[in-house]
Design a protein around this motif. Structure first.
Motif: not given
Length: 59
Positions: A43-52
């Protein structure tokens, strides 16, 4: 995965109480392919933050 100043490719693997430096071109090629697969699926860093945030119940 590393590239030496002489443009040779090597792999360094580290675990608990053990480490390996791999210089066999075939083995390094396999590891490069696996790393490439992981990178392409990450995932992109932004998508990772969203998932977390979603998993933490913040969204």
């Amino acid at each position: 995965l590393l590239e030496t100043p002489a443009h040779e490719h090597v792999a360094y693997i580290e675990g608990q109480r053990v480490s390996f430096l791999i210089d066999d071109p075939d083995e390094v090629g396999i590891l490069q392919a696996k790393y490439g697969m992981l990178r392409s699926q990450a995932l992109t860093p932004e998508d990772t933050m969203g998932l977390l945030e979603h998993l933490a119940g913040e969204t």
